[in-house]
Write a protein that holds these residues in place. Structure first.
Motif, PDB file in Angstrom:
ATOM      1  N   TYR A  52       0.842  -1.209   0.000  1.00  0.00           N
ATOM      2  CA  TYR A  52       0.000   0.000   0.000  1.00  0.00           C
ATOM      3  C   TYR A  52       0.866   1.243   0.000  1.00  0.00           C
ATOM      4  O   TYR A  52       2.002   1.236   0.493  1.00  0.00           O
ATOM      5  CB  TYR A  52      -0.935   0.017   1.213  1.00  0.00           C
ATOM      6  CG  TYR A  52      -0.235   0.018   2.561  1.00  0.00           C
ATOM      7  CD1 TYR A  52       0.292   1.193   3.099  1.00  0.00           C
ATOM      8  CD2 TYR A  52      -0.107  -1.155   3.300  1.00  0.00           C
ATOM      9  CE1 TYR A  52       0.938   1.201   4.339  1.00  0.00           C
ATOM     10  CE2 TYR A  52       0.537  -1.159   4.540  1.00  0.00           C
ATOM     11  CZ  TYR A  52       1.059   0.016   5.041  1.00  0.00           C
ATOM     12  OH  TYR A  52       1.694   0.028   6.251  1.00  0.00           O
ATOM     13  N   ASP A  53       0.318   2.319  -0.554  1.00  0.00           N
ATOM     14  CA  ASP A  53       0.888   3.653  -0.342  1.00  0.00           C
ATOM     15  C   ASP A  53       0.213   4.331   0.837  1.00  0.00           C
ATOM     16  O   ASP A  53       0.835   5.054   1.596  1.00  0.00           O
ATOM     17  CB  ASP A  53       0.733   4.503  -1.603  1.00  0.00           C
ATOM     18  CG  ASP A  53       1.527   3.922  -2.755  1.00  0.00           C
ATOM     19  OD1 ASP A  53       2.756   4.074  -2.739  1.00  0.00           O
ATOM     20  OD2 ASP A  53       0.910   3.294  -3.637  1.00  0.00           O
ATOM     21  N   GLU A  54      -1.104   4.099   0.914  1.00  0.00           N
ATOM     22  CA  GLU A  54      -1.882   4.640   2.031  1.00  0.00           C
ATOM     23  C   GLU A  54      -2.711   3.494   2.594  1.00  0.00           C
ATOM     24  O   GLU A  54      -3.383   2.790   1.839  1.00  0.00           O
ATOM     25  CB  GLU A  54      -2.865   5.740   1.547  1.00  0.00           C
ATOM     26  CG  GLU A  54      -2.229   6.853   0.745  1.00  0.00           C
ATOM     27  CD  GLU A  54      -1.425   7.837   1.603  1.00  0.00           C
ATOM     28  OE1 GLU A  54      -1.496   7.747   2.851  1.00  0.00           O
ATOM     29  OE2 GLU A  54      -0.725   8.681   1.025  1.00  0.00           O
ATOM     30  N   LEU A  55      -2.664   3.348   3.906  1.00  0.00           N
ATOM     31  CA  LEU A  55      -3.436   2.275   4.548  1.00  0.00           C
ATOM     32  C   LEU A  55      -4.510   2.890   5.436  1.00  0.00           C
ATOM     33  O   LEU A  55      -4.226   3.834   6.179  1.00  0.00           O
ATOM     34  CB  LEU A  55      -2.510   1.405   5.400  1.00  0.00           C
ATOM     35  CG  LEU A  55      -3.205   0.253   6.159  1.00  0.00           C
ATOM     36  CD1 LEU A  55      -3.698  -0.812   5.180  1.00  0.00           C
ATOM     37  CD2 LEU A  55      -2.267  -0.358   7.194  1.00  0.00           C
ATOM     38  N   VAL A  56      -5.711   2.339   5.363  1.00  0.00           N
ATOM     39  CA  VAL A  56      -6.800   2.810   6.224  1.00  0.00           C
ATOM     40  C   VAL A  56      -7.257   1.651   7.099  1.00  0.00           C
ATOM     41  O   VAL A  56      -7.729   0.629   6.590  1.00  0.00           O
ATOM     42  CB  VAL A  56      -7.997   3.317   5.389  1.00  0.00           C
ATOM     43  CG1 VAL A  56      -9.103   3.818   6.311  1.00  0.00           C
ATOM     44  CG2 VAL A  56      -7.553   4.402   4.422  1.00  0.00           C
ATOM     45  N   LEU A  57      -7.120   1.812   8.390  1.00  0.00           N
ATOM     46  CA  LEU A  57      -7.617   0.807   9.325  1.00  0.00           C
ATOM     47  C   LEU A  57      -9.042   1.177   9.721  1.00  0.00           C
ATOM     48  O   LEU A  57      -9.287   2.241  10.298  1.00  0.00           O
ATOM     49  CB  LEU A  57      -6.733   0.753  10.571  1.00  0.00           C
ATOM     50  CG  LEU A  57      -5.307   0.268  10.338  1.00  0.00           C
ATOM     51  CD1 LEU A  57      -4.496   0.370  11.631  1.00  0.00           C
ATOM     52  CD2 LEU A  57      -5.311  -1.187   9.824  1.00  0.00           C
ATOM     53  N   ALA A  58      -9.947   0.294   9.388  1.00  0.00           N
ATOM     54  CA  ALA A  58     -11.355   0.520   9.740  1.00  0.00           C
ATOM     55  C   ALA A  58     -11.909  -0.816  10.190  1.00  0.00           C
ATOM     56  O   ALA A  58     -12.870  -1.349   9.631  1.00  0.00           O
ATOM     57  CB  ALA A  58     -12.099   1.067   8.532  1.00  0.00           C
ATOM     58  N   THR A  59     -11.249  -1.358  11.193  1.00  0.00           N
ATOM     59  CA  THR A  59     -11.523  -2.731  11.618  1.00  0.00           C
ATOM     60  C   THR A  59     -12.691  -2.837  12.578  1.00  0.00           C
ATOM     61  O   THR A  59     -13.101  -3.942  12.929  1.00  0.00           O
ATOM     62  CB  THR A  59     -10.250  -3.337  12.264  1.00  0.00           C
ATOM     63  OG1 THR A  59      -9.686  -2.368  13.158  1.00  0.00           O
ATOM     64  CG2 THR A  59      -9.213  -3.670  11.208  1.00  0.00           C
ATOM     65  N   GLY A  60     -13.216  -1.707  13.013  1.00  0.00           N
ATOM     66  CA  GLY A  60     -14.446  -1.743  13.796  1.00  0.00           C
ATOM     67  C   GLY A  60     -14.264  -2.180  15.225  1.00  0.00           C
ATOM     68  O   GLY A  60     -13.191  -2.022  15.817  1.00  0.00           O
TER      69      GLY A  60
END
Lengths: 471, 471
Positions: A116-124
């Protein structure tokens, strides 16, 4: 901005978790950046994306008849908008140094790394499920995912077919907002419902004196309350099905049990990768929702801690409305725009049958923990002009800071028109208003909508005197 | 503070007008000052004190069954609280130099002078009643006082007794909030109602594009609208009873006519005494509600002009909620405390059957007149989560200042849950928030109360883009 790790054209945005926060980030970034500039890949371990977990109690209650109504946008709809959604694909590891995540596909079991270049954690978040005897018995339900809702509805239908003349019994463990909403849902299915919580009053998002009014209203709705005693276990019958809930002091027979004990941030991935977590286990971010100390990792939704704008503390407040906002902020920032999530004031509304409950700002215990000194006032008023049909009583409790008179919090328990009235206080809190300033707010007035002094203003007026008397 | 004019113990507070503003001032001052320090005399030319003129349409509609429900506090109740209320007593002259007022008692006709230390002008407003042919005919009604309401109800009852099979017809002249509320009241009495106004759209407190949605909704409720054509006269029959309303372009037969053409400040007394009046004829005060240039004369309620907090202009906005607040401010100041009325942002809500209308801040024409430049956006959204039963569409129009993005105004037309939503914007306006700030407001969210993005926030989000595009 210089970015560490791999570079490539197009950049790749990887999202872990395909619900509100993650897919808001994806949609917003896609709107700002065409696919030739930004590739967007979202991994979701379940089957669904962008669904309303908050809607599950109403689906169980029968207010919402079709599960798909709760799905704002399906994986296929996201794909049509240029987002590469991979369902049934779990992210099992995060390699921060290598800017890559490891995934396992549910069907094939195939594992691979994705950079990834940008990672988004949206694991809840994950429902709290204490290791009590019998907790995994048949008939014990959570209400966090669409799958949970399906299983509960199937169980209700099966129990209905077997139902004797007697009204079946349900125990809801946890008297917070999910608990009370589920109590209503089960009432609607004809159950006798007992709400069990170790707290002395339901709705610990309210001060106990206001929670007591919720309890009284629940009892009037024929919801039994068994409070002040923690659950110790669940008894099962010969077939392994739940038949009772035991507490420190009691035993409640039940054909069905729903767990509504709250949730905790689901941040194993973040923890294992060494990302910073707060006291309640949520990921810590800066105002742009960038994970602290990590230029190209972002986090949003129920897995993060949010800034409390009143105290400056960080708290875990899992709510779809925050998840959507935070996801949008992340998407704007990754998409090359700029936005921040400035924090929350702690607003929440809930409804049980005709009862409406609203709160914003600090409880007394929270004000104490923050080192504040305050006065409280409580007023009773009506939702409309007293002479107008449907005028319903409501109780408003207000906290104001000593000396400054700054508004610290409002709690409202009432009927129609009570819940959303906290919005007045939520905006006033955000603006840092004093109760004196609030008394002169130009709010909408007409007899069908409000008394000539809105109940929130009546509380503010009383608080002005209380602040002065407290000196 | 040194006071000119007569001194004496106790001081005497004289109030002209015994409705909301005047009696709020009286009650507040009485709470702060015992009778041995402050004598309070209130002159009221009618029979009633402290009644809700805003409630009259609902009384006529039948929602309120007893006139006395509209009376918050009777003259006798005020007397029991140590306020010397003199009903049927008109103040005919004000001698500023001599600090005294001349009164005429209705019964005896006796005239006398009464000296004051503090004078409160709360003379209210007078309905606009243009000198048209037939305007004083039988069957033509105003709805300003309780007496007006009584006469209208008696006329409705008399007409009901004479009623043929055909549905009787009513014309309401003036399509503002009183007009539309009276249209509903007359619908409830079984009338065919035509709403006549020279404006092109009803509710000129909204921009015409939003007014058009109100017109469409009124038409769906089977209220006929005859707009864009001024009334030229009223035809009467042989007995002198109204039988039709004529406009520049049409003739509308009617057994009953209600005038809802707005009101003007009732300030003859002030004008004759040389007190300063504003462009719309209302008394001008400072922030403490003291008449400009007069240390011991105060004014409050429908007879004053209020400061518009957004533009700094002074406007006449007759509303019970302002009257109560201003009266309270006057009472606190006279009673030795300190308070100001900081002005308004122009919030108003109204309801016609299921239709709710809310507005706050500036219309486009008002923004133009103030020299502002702005962008507008309009969004359609629902009052609750889309999947939740009863989710009703609402249309939100928002004005934001160019460059700064500062919120300038919000207009909402919808159904249940639409009207009071303007409170969010009213508080945000008061705080001077930008639309960017508003997008992150922490408002109450749960499916029965709101979509995950509140309609007001959806409008704010769109406005953020519009501000940027406008440059």
């Amino acid at each position: 901005m210089s970015r560490p790790g791999r570079t490539r054209s197009p950049r790749r945005m990887v999202i872990v978790g395909g619900d509100a926060a993650g897919m808001s980030a994806a949609s917003q970034a896609r709107r700002l950046c065409p696919p030739e500039e930004l590739e967007i890949v979202a991994f979701e371990r379940g089957d669904h994306t962008s669904y309303s977990a908050c809607g599950i109690p109403y689906w169980v209650a029968g207010d919402v008849t079709d599960r798909d109504e709760l799905v704002a946008r399906s994986p296929q709809e996201h794909r049509e908008r240029g987002i590469d959604v991979r369902t049934r694909t779990e992210v099992t590891a995060l390699d921060v140094q290598g800017s890559r995540v490891r995934t396992r596909e549910g069907g094939s079991g195939r594992e691979e790394w994705t950079g990834y270049d940008e990672l988004v954690l949206a694991t809840g978040a994950r429902p709290i499920r204490p290791p009590l005897p019998g907790i995994d018995a048949e008939g014990v339900h959570a209400v966090q995912t669409l799958g949970d809702g399906e299983r509960l509805l199937a169980d209700l239908a099966a129990l209905d077919r077997r139902r004797a003349d007697e009204r079946p019994r349900a125990v809801v463990v946890g008297a917070g907002y999910i608990g009370v909403e589920m109590a209503e849902a089960l009432l609607r299915h004809g159950y006798r419902v007992t709400l069990v919580d170790r707290a002395e009053e339901p709705m610990t998002t309210l001060d106990p004196d206001m929670g007591a009014h919720v309890r009284e209203a629940l009892n009037r709705l024929e919801v039994a309350t068994a409070l002040g005693s923690a659950v110790t276990g669940l008894e099962t019958d010969a077939e392994g099905r739940v038949r009772a809930v035991t507490t420190e002091t009691d035993r409640h027979e039940a054909e069905l049990v729903v767990l509504g004990m709250g949730v905790r941030p689901l941040t194993d991935l973040a923890r294992d990768a060494g990302l910073p977590l707060g006291d309640s286990g949520g990921v810590l971010t800066d105002l742009a929702m960038r994970v602290r100390g990590h230029d190209n990792i972002w986090a949003a939704g129920d897995c993060v801690e949010v800034l409390d704008r009143i105290t400056g503390a960080h708290r875990h407040i899992p709510l779809g409305t925050h998840a959507n906002k935070q996801g949008q902020v992340v998407g704007r920032n990754i998409g090359g725009d700029y936005a921040t999530f400035p924090g929350v004031v702690g607003t929440a509304v809930s409804k049980v049958c005709e009862l409406e409950i609203g709160r914003t700002g600090l409880l007394e215990a929270q004000a104490r923990a923050a080192g504040l000194r305050w006065v409280t006032v409580t007023v009773e008023a009506t939702s409309r002009a007293g002479y107008y049909p449907g005028a319903a009583p409501m109780r408003v409790k207000l906290l104001a800071e000593r000396r400054t008179g700054r508004l610290l919090g409002v709690q409202i328990v009432g009927r129609e028109g009570a819940g959303k009235r906290v919005d007045i206080a939520a905006v006033a809190l955000t603006a840092g208003m004093t109760v004196e300033q609030m008394t002169m707010l130009d709010l909408g007035y007409a007899p069908p909508f409000s008394p000539v002094w809105d109940p929130v203003l009546v509380a503010a007026r009383k608080a002005v005197s209380a602040v002065r008397e407290a000196g």
